[in-house]
Design a protein around this motif. Structure first.
Motif, PDB file in Angstrom:
ATOM      1  N   GLN A 192       7.322   0.153  -9.063  1.00 30.67           N
ATOM      2  CA  GLN A 192       7.705  -0.922  -8.142  1.00 30.67           C
ATOM      3  C   GLN A 192       6.555  -1.890  -7.866  1.00 30.67           C
ATOM      4  OE1 GLN A 192       9.305   0.970  -4.654  1.00 30.67           O
ATOM      5  NE2 GLN A 192      10.769   2.154  -5.847  1.00 30.67           N
ATOM      6  N   TRP A 193       5.331  -1.481  -8.166  1.00 28.74           N
ATOM      7  CA  TRP A 193       4.155  -2.294  -7.843  1.00 28.74           C
ATOM      8  C   TRP A 193       4.218  -3.704  -8.440  1.00 28.74           C
ATOM      9  CZ3 TRP A 193      -0.149  -3.020 -11.445  1.00 28.74           C
ATOM     10  CH2 TRP A 193      -1.225  -3.720 -10.890  1.00 28.74           C
ATOM     11  N   PRO A 194       4.585  -3.899  -9.715  1.00 28.39           N
ATOM     12  CA  PRO A 194       4.626  -5.271 -10.248  1.00 28.39           C
ATOM     13  C   PRO A 194       5.610  -6.186  -9.524  1.00 28.39           C
ATOM     14  CG  PRO A 194       4.611  -3.675 -12.039  1.00 28.39           C
ATOM     15  CD  PRO A 194       4.840  -2.903 -10.764  1.00 28.39           C
ATOM     16  N   ASP A 195       6.604  -5.617  -8.854  1.00 27.67           N
ATOM     17  CA  ASP A 195       7.598  -6.427  -8.144  1.00 27.67           C
ATOM     18  C   ASP A 195       7.018  -7.178  -6.951  1.00 27.67           C
ATOM     19  OD1 ASP A 195       9.477  -5.501  -9.958  1.00 27.67           O
ATOM     20  OD2 ASP A 195      10.158  -3.888  -8.626  1.00 27.67           O
ATOM     21  N   PHE A 196       5.813  -6.853  -6.545  1.00 26.81           N
ATOM     22  CA  PHE A 196       5.160  -7.562  -5.450  1.00 26.81           C
ATOM     23  C   PHE A 196       4.578  -8.910  -5.916  1.00 26.81           C
ATOM     24  CE2 PHE A 196       5.318  -3.278  -3.837  1.00 26.81           C
ATOM     25  CZ  PHE A 196       5.577  -3.455  -2.484  1.00 26.81           C
ATOM     26  N   PHE A 197       4.626  -9.166  -7.226  1.00 23.45           N
ATOM     27  CA  PHE A 197       4.006 -10.346  -7.822  1.00 23.45           C
ATOM     28  C   PHE A 197       5.058 -11.275  -8.425  1.00 23.45           C
ATOM     29  CE2 PHE A 197       0.885  -7.014  -7.785  1.00 23.45           C
ATOM     30  CZ  PHE A 197      -0.334  -7.641  -7.566  1.00 23.45           C
ATOM     31  N   VAL A 198       4.730 -12.580  -8.462  1.00 25.96           N
ATOM     32  CA  VAL A 198       5.559 -13.531  -9.201  1.00 25.96           C
ATOM     33  C   VAL A 198       5.317 -13.302 -10.696  1.00 25.96           C
ATOM     34  CG1 VAL A 198       5.510 -15.242  -7.330  1.00 25.96           C
ATOM     35  CG2 VAL A 198       3.825 -15.389  -9.183  1.00 25.96           C
ATOM     36  N   ARG A 212       3.076 -10.637 -14.540  1.00 27.60           N
ATOM     37  CA  ARG A 212       3.742  -9.420 -14.077  1.00 27.60           C
ATOM     38  C   ARG A 212       3.981  -8.482 -15.263  1.00 27.60           C
ATOM     39  NH1 ARG A 212       8.712 -10.414 -10.457  1.00 27.60           N
ATOM     40  NH2 ARG A 212       8.944 -11.857 -12.157  1.00 27.60           N
ATOM     41  N   GLY A 213       4.242  -9.037 -16.441  1.00 25.91           N
ATOM     42  CA  GLY A 213       4.415  -8.209 -17.631  1.00 25.91           C
ATOM     43  C   GLY A 213       3.182  -7.370 -17.929  1.00 25.91           C
ATOM     44  N   MET A 214       2.005  -7.953 -17.741  1.00 24.82           N
ATOM     45  CA  MET A 214       0.769  -7.189 -17.948  1.00 24.82           C
ATOM     46  C   MET A 214       0.653  -6.062 -16.926  1.00 24.82           C
ATOM     47  SD  MET A 214      -2.001 -10.150 -18.948  1.00 24.82           S
ATOM     48  CE  MET A 214      -3.329  -9.018 -19.339  1.00 24.82           C
ATOM     49  N   LEU A 215       1.101  -6.311 -15.702  1.00 23.56           N
ATOM     50  CA  LEU A 215       1.077  -5.269 -14.671  1.00 23.56           C
ATOM     51  C   LEU A 215       2.052  -4.150 -15.033  1.00 23.56           C
ATOM     52  CD1 LEU A 215       0.976  -7.473 -11.450  1.00 23.56           C
ATOM     53  CD2 LEU A 215      -0.951  -6.497 -12.716  1.00 23.56           C
ATOM     54  N   GLN A 216       3.217  -4.515 -15.555  1.00 22.63           N
ATOM     55  CA  GLN A 216       4.191  -3.510 -15.987  1.00 22.63           C
ATOM     56  C   GLN A 216       3.632  -2.685 -17.141  1.00 22.63           C
ATOM     57  OE1 GLN A 216       7.269  -6.393 -16.663  1.00 22.63           O
ATOM     58  NE2 GLN A 216       8.285  -5.951 -14.710  1.00 22.63           N
ATOM     59  N   ASP A 217       2.934  -3.336 -18.071  1.00 26.09           N
ATOM     60  CA  ASP A 217       2.299  -2.612 -19.174  1.00 26.09           C
ATOM     61  C   ASP A 217       1.250  -1.634 -18.653  1.00 26.09           C
ATOM     62  OD1 ASP A 217       3.843  -3.924 -21.028  1.00 26.09           O
ATOM     63  OD2 ASP A 217       2.258  -5.312 -21.665  1.00 26.09           O
ATOM     64  N   ARG A 218       0.504  -2.054 -17.635  1.00 28.56           N
ATOM     65  CA  ARG A 218      -0.513  -1.180 -17.042  1.00 28.56           C
ATOM     66  C   ARG A 218       0.134   0.077 -16.468  1.00 28.56           C
ATOM     67  NH1 ARG A 218      -5.527  -0.617 -16.084  1.00 28.56           N
ATOM     68  NH2 ARG A 218      -6.283   0.391 -14.209  1.00 28.56           N
ATOM     69  N   VAL A 219       1.243  -0.102 -15.764  1.00 34.77           N
ATOM     70  CA  VAL A 219       1.946   1.049 -15.194  1.00 34.77           C
ATOM     71  C   VAL A 219       2.458   1.951 -16.311  1.00 34.77           C
ATOM     72  CG1 VAL A 219       3.960   1.785 -13.855  1.00 34.77           C
ATOM     73  CG2 VAL A 219       2.544  -0.117 -13.036  1.00 34.77           C
ATOM     74  N   SER A 220       3.028   1.372 -17.360  1.00 36.42           N
ATOM     75  CA  SER A 220       3.512   2.175 -18.494  1.00 36.42           C
ATOM     76  C   SER A 220       2.375   2.977 -19.114  1.00 36.42           C
ATOM     77  CB  SER A 220       4.144   1.281 -19.559  1.00 36.42           C
ATOM     78  OG  SER A 220       5.322   0.707 -19.069  1.00 36.42           O
ATOM     79  N   ALA A 221       1.225   2.347 -19.272  1.00 35.64           N
ATOM     80  CA  ALA A 221       0.072   3.048 -19.838  1.00 35.64           C
ATOM     81  C   ALA A 221      -0.377   4.180 -18.925  1.00 35.64           C
ATOM     82  CB  ALA A 221      -1.073   2.067 -20.074  1.00 35.64           C
ATOM     83  N   LEU A 222      -0.373   3.939 -17.612  1.00 37.18           N
ATOM     84  CA  LEU A 222      -0.760   4.991 -16.670  1.00 37.18           C
ATOM     85  C   LEU A 222       0.184   6.184 -16.752  1.00 37.18           C
ATOM     86  CD1 LEU A 222      -1.678   2.865 -13.537  1.00 37.18           C
ATOM     87  CD2 LEU A 222      -3.240   4.266 -14.884  1.00 37.18           C
ATOM     88  N   ARG A 223       1.449   5.909 -16.933  1.00 37.73           N
ATOM     89  CA  ARG A 223       2.456   6.969 -16.953  1.00 37.73           C
ATOM     90  C   ARG A 223       2.511   7.691 -18.300  1.00 37.73           C
ATOM     91  NH1 ARG A 223       3.027   7.802 -11.709  1.00 37.73           N
ATOM     92  NH2 ARG A 223       4.567   6.489 -10.662  1.00 37.73           N
ATOM     93  N   CYS A 232       0.824  -1.211   0.000  1.00 32.02           N
ATOM     94  CA  CYS A 232       0.000   0.000   0.000  1.00 32.02           C
ATOM     95  C   CYS A 232       0.857   1.260   0.000  1.00 32.02           C
ATOM     96  CB  CYS A 232      -0.946  -0.010   1.196  1.00 32.02           C
ATOM     97  SG  CYS A 232      -2.204  -1.294   1.032  1.00 32.02           S
ATOM     98  N   ARG A 233       1.978   1.234   0.707  1.00 30.90           N
ATOM     99  CA  ARG A 233       2.877   2.381   0.707  1.00 30.90           C
ATOM    100  C   ARG A 233       3.414   2.642  -0.707  1.00 30.90           C
ATOM    101  NH1 ARG A 233       5.856   1.066   4.656  1.00 30.90           N
ATOM    102  NH2 ARG A 233       7.579   0.136   3.516  1.00 30.90           N
ATOM    103  N   CYS A 234       3.670   1.597  -1.447  1.00 27.76           N
ATOM    104  CA  CYS A 234       4.143   1.720  -2.827  1.00 27.76           C
ATOM    105  C   CYS A 234       3.107   2.467  -3.674  1.00 27.76           C
ATOM    106  CB  CYS A 234       4.409   0.326  -3.390  1.00 27.76           C
ATOM    107  SG  CYS A 234       4.742   0.279  -5.155  1.00 27.76           S
ATOM    108  N   ILE A 235       1.860   2.052  -3.594  1.00 27.99           N
ATOM    109  CA  ILE A 235       0.801   2.684  -4.393  1.00 27.99           C
ATOM    110  C   ILE A 235       0.508   4.087  -3.889  1.00 27.99           C
ATOM    111  CG2 ILE A 235      -1.631   2.559  -5.076  1.00 27.99           C
ATOM    112  CD1 ILE A 235      -1.312  -0.544  -4.891  1.00 27.99           C
ATOM    113  N   ASP A 236       0.308   4.218  -2.575  1.00 25.34           N
ATOM    114  CA  ASP A 236      -0.040   5.519  -2.005  1.00 25.34           C
ATOM    115  C   ASP A 236       1.071   6.543  -2.218  1.00 25.34           C
ATOM    116  OD1 ASP A 236      -2.342   4.246  -1.157  1.00 25.34           O
ATOM    117  OD2 ASP A 236      -1.821   4.279   0.964  1.00 25.34           O
ATOM    118  N   GLY A 237       2.305   6.078  -2.256  1.00 28.50           N
ATOM    119  CA  GLY A 237       3.439   6.973  -2.445  1.00 28.50           C
ATOM    120  C   GLY A 237       3.749   7.276  -3.899  1.00 28.50           C
ATOM    121  N   GLY A 238       3.012   6.666  -4.812  1.00 32.21           N
ATOM    122  CA  GLY A 238       3.195   6.949  -6.235  1.00 32.21           C
ATOM    123  C   GLY A 238       4.336   6.196  -6.894  1.00 32.21           C
TER     124      GLY A 238
END
Length: 156
Positions: free
Chosen positions: A27-33, A60-71, A17-23
């Motif tokens: 790093q968020w995808p790193d919490f997943f296998v 995790r690749g899909m999560l990384q893509d999601r972050v890239s799209a958000l940014r 939660c600190r990762c997400i709340d802190g922006g």
């Protein structure tokens, strides 16, 4: 693992939660296998066993893509979250796998300072234990309300 499973999961949830709340979304995808499941659904759909989610990722690749799209690609009003968590409950522990449930409340803070209750629900998690570390193999985010704001941009 050193410490109790409860302590490890509680620390993991706080870090997540600190990762997400802190922006720090990169790093968020790193919490997943690597081969993980991340799904946001409603309590009613979960009870009915529906597998489709409001948001669904299977790696995790899909999560990384999601972050890239958000940014880089998505356009949405800038906002932040503040997670408030309940105590985790270990529901199953067998070998290198642990399941838990953790209640959550997410407040959304808009750029102008407006703060609203954004989501409440429970994380249904399946962790893999590797040495002294936990990683999410599966996180099903079950939202209590069927009303989901169209501004569900950041991960819950």
């Amino acid at each position: 693992m050193t410490g109790t499973l409860f302590e490890k999961i509680a620390r993991f949830q706080a870090d997540y939660c600190r990762c997400i709340d802190g922006g720090a979304l990169e790093q968020w995808p790193d919490f997943f296998v690597a081969d993980c499941v991340y799904r946001i659904t409603t309590a009613a759909n979960h009870r009915l066993g529906y597998q489709a989610g409001i948001i669904s990722a299977t790696s995790r690749g899909m999560l990384q893509d999601r972050v890239s799209a958000l940014r880089d690609a998505n356009i949405y009003e800038r906002h932040a979250y503040r997670h408030i968590l309940g105590q985790p409950a270990v529901t199953e522990a067998a070998g290198a796998e642990v399941r838990s449930e953790t209640s959550f409340l997410v407040l959304r803070i808009m750029r102008d300072g407006t703060t609203d209750v954004f989501a409440t629900g429970v994380y249904l998690d399946r962790f893999e234990i590797g040495g002294d570390a936990l990683k999410l193999a599966e996180r099903i985010v079950v939202c209590d309300s069927p009303r989901i704001d169209t501004l569900l941009a950041l991960p819950l």
